[in-house]
Design a protein around this motif. Structure first.
Motif, mmCIF file in Angstrom:
data_model
loop_
_atom_site.group_PDB
_atom_site.id
_atom_site.type_symbol
_atom_site.label_atom_id
_atom_site.label_comp_id
_atom_site.label_asym_id
_atom_site.label_seq_id
_atom_site.Cartn_x
_atom_site.Cartn_y
_atom_site.Cartn_z
ATOM 1 N N VAL A 69 -7.057 -53.672 37.020
ATOM 2 C CA VAL A 69 -7.845 -52.541 37.330
ATOM 3 C C VAL A 69 -7.859 -52.422 38.740
ATOM 4 O O VAL A 69 -7.541 -51.194 39.114
ATOM 5 C CB VAL A 69 -9.284 -52.865 36.847
ATOM 6 C CG1 VAL A 69 -10.250 -51.571 37.310
ATOM 7 C CG2 VAL A 69 -9.240 -53.110 35.461
ATOM 8 N N GLY A 73 -4.541 -50.006 38.998
ATOM 9 C CA GLY A 73 -5.149 -48.755 38.485
ATOM 10 C C GLY A 73 -5.116 -48.550 37.162
ATOM 11 O O GLY A 73 -5.595 -47.446 36.503
ATOM 12 N N GLN A 74 -5.030 -49.620 36.258
ATOM 13 C CA GLN A 74 -5.178 -49.390 34.930
ATOM 14 C C GLN A 74 -6.273 -49.940 34.505
ATOM 15 O O GLN A 74 -7.023 -50.828 35.075
ATOM 16 C CB GLN A 74 -4.090 -50.072 34.115
ATOM 17 C CG GLN A 74 -2.468 -49.966 34.374
ATOM 18 C CD GLN A 74 -2.044 -48.678 33.813
ATOM 19 O OE1 GLN A 74 -2.430 -47.386 34.274
ATOM 20 N NE2 GLN A 74 -1.417 -48.660 32.572
ATOM 21 N N ILE A 75 -7.032 -49.359 33.273
ATOM 22 C CA ILE A 75 -8.280 -49.910 32.852
ATOM 23 C C ILE A 75 -8.261 -50.588 31.514
ATOM 24 O O ILE A 75 -7.209 -50.119 30.916
ATOM 25 C CB ILE A 75 -9.431 -48.809 32.965
ATOM 26 C CG1 ILE A 75 -10.824 -49.294 32.637
ATOM 27 C CG2 ILE A 75 -9.123 -47.585 31.877
ATOM 28 C CD1 ILE A 75 -11.798 -48.199 32.853
ATOM 29 N N ARG A 125 2.739 -46.740 28.891
ATOM 30 C CA ARG A 125 2.783 -45.242 28.849
ATOM 31 C C ARG A 125 1.668 -44.561 29.022
ATOM 32 O O ARG A 125 1.828 -43.258 29.166
ATOM 33 C CB ARG A 125 3.463 -44.857 27.376
ATOM 34 C CG ARG A 125 4.749 -45.065 27.141
ATOM 35 C CD ARG A 125 5.446 -45.119 25.816
ATOM 36 N NE ARG A 125 5.081 -43.697 25.522
ATOM 37 C CZ ARG A 125 5.301 -43.088 24.241
ATOM 38 N NH1 ARG A 125 5.742 -43.782 23.354
ATOM 39 N NH2 ARG A 125 4.791 -41.875 23.975
ATOM 40 N N LEU A 126 0.440 -45.133 28.989
ATOM 41 C CA LEU A 126 -0.685 -44.558 29.078
ATOM 42 C C LEU A 126 -1.504 -44.663 30.368
ATOM 43 O O LEU A 126 -1.176 -45.850 31.089
ATOM 44 C CB LEU A 126 -1.738 -44.898 27.648
ATOM 45 C CG LEU A 126 -1.078 -44.780 26.562
ATOM 46 C CD1 LEU A 126 -2.083 -45.378 25.527
ATOM 47 C CD2 LEU A 126 -1.112 -43.352 26.280
ATOM 48 N N LYS A 127 -2.252 -44.034 30.855
ATOM 49 C CA LYS A 127 -3.151 -44.350 32.093
ATOM 50 C C LYS A 127 -4.416 -43.810 31.872
ATOM 51 O O LYS A 127 -4.729 -42.880 31.020
ATOM 52 C CB LYS A 127 -2.315 -43.890 33.150
ATOM 53 C CG LYS A 127 -2.311 -42.228 33.196
ATOM 54 C CD LYS A 127 -1.591 -41.717 34.398
ATOM 55 C CE LYS A 127 -1.268 -40.249 34.441
ATOM 56 N NZ LYS A 127 -2.400 -39.404 33.910
ATOM 57 N N GLY A 128 -5.384 -44.151 32.712
ATOM 58 C CA GLY A 128 -6.887 -43.649 32.863
ATOM 59 C C GLY A 128 -7.279 -43.843 31.603
ATOM 60 O O GLY A 128 -7.416 -44.786 30.927
ATOM 61 N N TYR A 211 0.958 -42.799 41.207
ATOM 62 C CA TYR A 211 2.003 -43.300 40.568
ATOM 63 C C TYR A 211 3.501 -42.469 40.582
ATOM 64 O O TYR A 211 4.139 -42.808 40.375
ATOM 65 C CB TYR A 211 1.519 -43.415 38.989
ATOM 66 C CG TYR A 211 1.207 -42.254 38.201
ATOM 67 C CD1 TYR A 211 2.177 -41.859 37.543
ATOM 68 C CD2 TYR A 211 -0.003 -41.353 38.535
ATOM 69 C CE1 TYR A 211 1.987 -40.549 36.560
ATOM 70 C CE2 TYR A 211 -0.111 -40.289 37.776
ATOM 71 C CZ TYR A 211 0.811 -39.875 36.904
ATOM 72 O OH TYR A 211 0.605 -38.775 36.236
ATOM 73 N N LEU A 212 2.882 -41.194 40.706
ATOM 74 C CA LEU A 212 4.259 -40.180 40.865
ATOM 75 C C LEU A 212 5.183 -40.503 41.831
ATOM 76 O O LEU A 212 6.277 -40.763 41.878
ATOM 77 C CB LEU A 212 3.729 -38.615 40.839
ATOM 78 C CG LEU A 212 3.273 -38.018 39.444
ATOM 79 C CD1 LEU A 212 3.060 -36.557 39.497
ATOM 80 C CD2 LEU A 212 4.717 -38.223 38.437
#
Lengths: 355, 297
Positions: A69, A73-75, A125-128, A211-212
């Protein structure tokens, strides 16, 4: 101002700037702290040692979640499920394959890391909030798996675990098991502190910050997101295994969503993206219910106690305290205890001239 | 195969799904207006149902009066939550906001357990006829009532968003906050309003479920069941939320049927939506009707 180096602290190379313990005094302080901790079984009672052991086991898992996290920055709202998987894996490895407990703990960590990678592959592949919801689903699916997989978890009855032993030395009491946990805490925390300084660690932070841009710079997003999920699960698994061999019993119901939220609370309260903050957050979360309990005990028998039924509803009060602590920290101290600690340290470092 | 049982289960699924749809709609409302993922949605149901129950049993109020008072209370509740907890967090990262709503969720769940206890408590009876015969199927009146209320709420939402001034302001805010602001819309007011409406609508769903099944902390699980529904429908689509709710409702009943007929795994009723959720996230993360978010640097 907290990040300014005081006068006389010259750093002339990148290597010097990256040291974990930059000054001689800080190294001495760490050494003194370790010696004090090693002596604590002689000084403290079983109750206090139990609290320290809990802080250690939960702190390891919280550190894993913080890597996920706070650094990437992943939850994840399913950390307790991985923690539980580690606990069951260690118990299962010992009972089914008769592997010594000392080996079971790291093996359970690796097993959990693999499970984490399985769930982490879609998570890459996912975020937030999408990831938050996916991990919420993982929490329920794993919880369901625990209840169903009798061969692995012992089903509803739970599983009894053996105490940690190394040769003839058996750590079946707080006084001895404390050293096992302490060793793991030191190794895992040093590992994380070093991970952050490596190329991979910097990549994780880059993924968090933007991330970009990170992807444009050639960082493989899916790889690092999945990797951080794997690392987080490894930490959770080892923490869980240590927890299992401390309690000597693992029950299916223990690893529910509330426990997951508590892990997130530890990370938030300790400070996102701070290694030592994870331990502080874990300490806060372990001590908080004890404080609530002590408060209720102090009031027991009084008029407030009778009016509010404090004694009978202590578990609800604890949950409320957890929720309130999370909200209050988010509003008033979003950088957590780690920042508070830094402020206190820099205040004393520059003592009479605090500005 | 037992067709009549399957039909009955489908009908049950549609009725429960309509309620999921209502809760999902109020979830989407908050998400659309203020970009907050509300993990405390289930607690809105819980608080609303308990407050209504308390007024009906402790104060012996007639149902309509208790119901209206509950709605008034929930309006204030939603407003206060938004202003006190969520407003200071505007501009903070997604994780912080999610955590704040999670914190709210466990706080209020524990608070309700503390005040009202852990056991389910029944509402005082509201209707006399217990069951009616509908197309050869036995249906409880309360279920029909709940379906009716869900439909009324959905129609109300449709009217609100297409015809009323506040609804249009809300849509404008969801579309672009800065443009909305430049047109004279008070964005903080819209945020507060969306929370108030969401709390009220959820509490209606909570009261309906409470009347049918009794009030207990299990109500807050509706807030979690909302996630499969909204992910399926698309996070920012009101129609998607309704459809997603219906599909999830039917899906869990079918999963239970398949489970009891062939698999015998147990517990599929509760878990199937989450397997579906993971699948949807893998295949089509923006759902059926959600806007695909294209990010530009």
């Amino acid at each position: 101002m907290a990040d300014l180096a005081p006068a006389g602290d010259y750093r002339s190379s990148y290597r010097e700037d990256m040291t974990i313990f930059p000054t001689r005094n800080s190294r001495l302080a760490v050494l003194a702290g370790l010696i004090l901790l090693c002596a604590s079984p002689l000084l403290l009672g079983r109750y206090e040692l139990g609290i320290l052991i809990n802080i250690g086991t939960l702190g390891i898992a919280a550190l894993g979640l913080n890597i996920l996290v706070g650094f990437t920055g992943q939850i994840s709202i399913g950390h307790a499920a991985f923690f539980g998987f580690g606990a069951f894996a260690s118990a299962w490895l010992h009972e089914r394959w008769h592997i010594p407990v000392a080996l079971c703990i790291p093996l359970a960590g690796i097993m959990t890391a693999f499970v984490g990678l399985i769930f982490g592959a879609p998570a890459g592949r996912l975020k937030g909030l999408y990831l938050a919801i996916a991990t919420l689903a993982a929490q329920f699916i794993l919880e369901d798996f625990f209840a169903r997989a009798q061969w692995f978890t012992g089903g509803v009855a739970g599983r009894i675990t053996e105490p940690f032993s190394l040769g003839s030395w058996v750590a079946d009491r707080e006084e001895s098991y404390f050293y096992v946990v302490l060793a793991y805490v030191v190794v895992m925390y040093l590992g994380a502190a070093n991970l952050i300084r490596t190329r991979d660690g910097r990549a994780l932070v880059a993924v968090r910050d933007h991330y970009l841009s990170a992807e444009v710079m050639g960082i493989n997003l899916a790889y690092y997101r999945t990797l951080s999920f794997g690392i987080a699960s490894l930490y959770a698994g080892i923490g869980g295994a240590l927890y299992a061999h401390y309690l000597l019993f693992v029950s299916v119901e223990a690893f529910n969503i509330l426990f997951s939220i508590q892990f997130l609370g530890m990370v938030i309260i300790g400070g996102l993206g701070s290694v030592m903050g994870s331990l502080m957050g874990a300490a806060f979360m372990v001590v908080l219910p004890e404080v609530v309990q002590a408060g209720a005990d102090a009031l027991s028998g009084s008029a407030i106690d009778r009016a509010l039924k404090l004694g009978a509803s202590i578990s609800f009060l604890r949950e409320m305290a957890v929720g309130a602590a999370i909200i209050l920290f988010l509003i008033f101290e979003p950088d957590g205890l780690a920042r508070r600690w830094r402020l206190i340290k820099s205040y004393w470092k520059l003592y009479p001239y605090s500005h | 195969m037992d067709w009549s049982l399957l039909l009955q289960l489908t009908l049950n699924g549609l009725i429960v799904g309509a309620l999921y749809g209502v809760v999902a709609m109020s979830f989407v409302l908050i998400y659309k207006a203020s970009q907050v993922v509300n993990f405390a949605q289930g607690e809105f149901l819980l608080v609303g149902a308990w407050v209504c129950w308390w007024m009906l049993t402790e104060w012996q109020l007639p149902f309509w009066m208790g119901f209206l008072l509950t709605l008034a209370f929930m309006t204030a509740f939603g407003l206060i939550l938004q202003v006190v907890v969520l407003r200071p967090l505007i501009g903070e990262p997604v994780i912080s906001v999610i955590m704040a709503t999670i914190g709210l969720g466990i706080f209020f769940q524990a608070l309700m357990k503390w005040i009202f206890g852990v056991f389910a408590k029944p509402f005082p009876p509201i209707f006399t006829t217990e069951r009616v015969n509908l197309l050869g199927l036995e249906v409880q009146t309360v279920y029909l009532l709940s379906l009716g209320i869900s439909l009324v709420i959905m129609a109300g939402f449709a009217w609100f968003f297409t015809a009323s001034k506040h609804g249009l302001a809300m849509r404008a805010t969801a579309f672009d906050q800065q443009v909305a602001q430049s047109l004279g819309i008070s964005v903080p007011k819209v945020f507060a309003m969306s929370w108030a409406i969401s709390a009220v609508v959820s509490s209606v769903a909570g009261i309906v479920v409470g009347v049918v099944n009794g009030v207990s902390s299990a109500l807050s699980f509706y807030g979690i069941k909302v996630f499969p529904a909204v992910i399926l429908g698309g996070l920012d689509s009101v129609i998607g939320a309704v459809l997603g709710g219906l599909i999830v409702g039917v899906l869990e009943n079918w999963a239970q049927y398949i489970d009891s007929a062939w698999l015998n795994w147990g517990n599929m009723y509760a878990i199937a939506p989450f397997y579906a959720l993971i699948l949807i996230l893998l295949i089509k993360p923006y759902g059926l009707f959600g806007t695909k978010n294209i990010e530009r640097v």
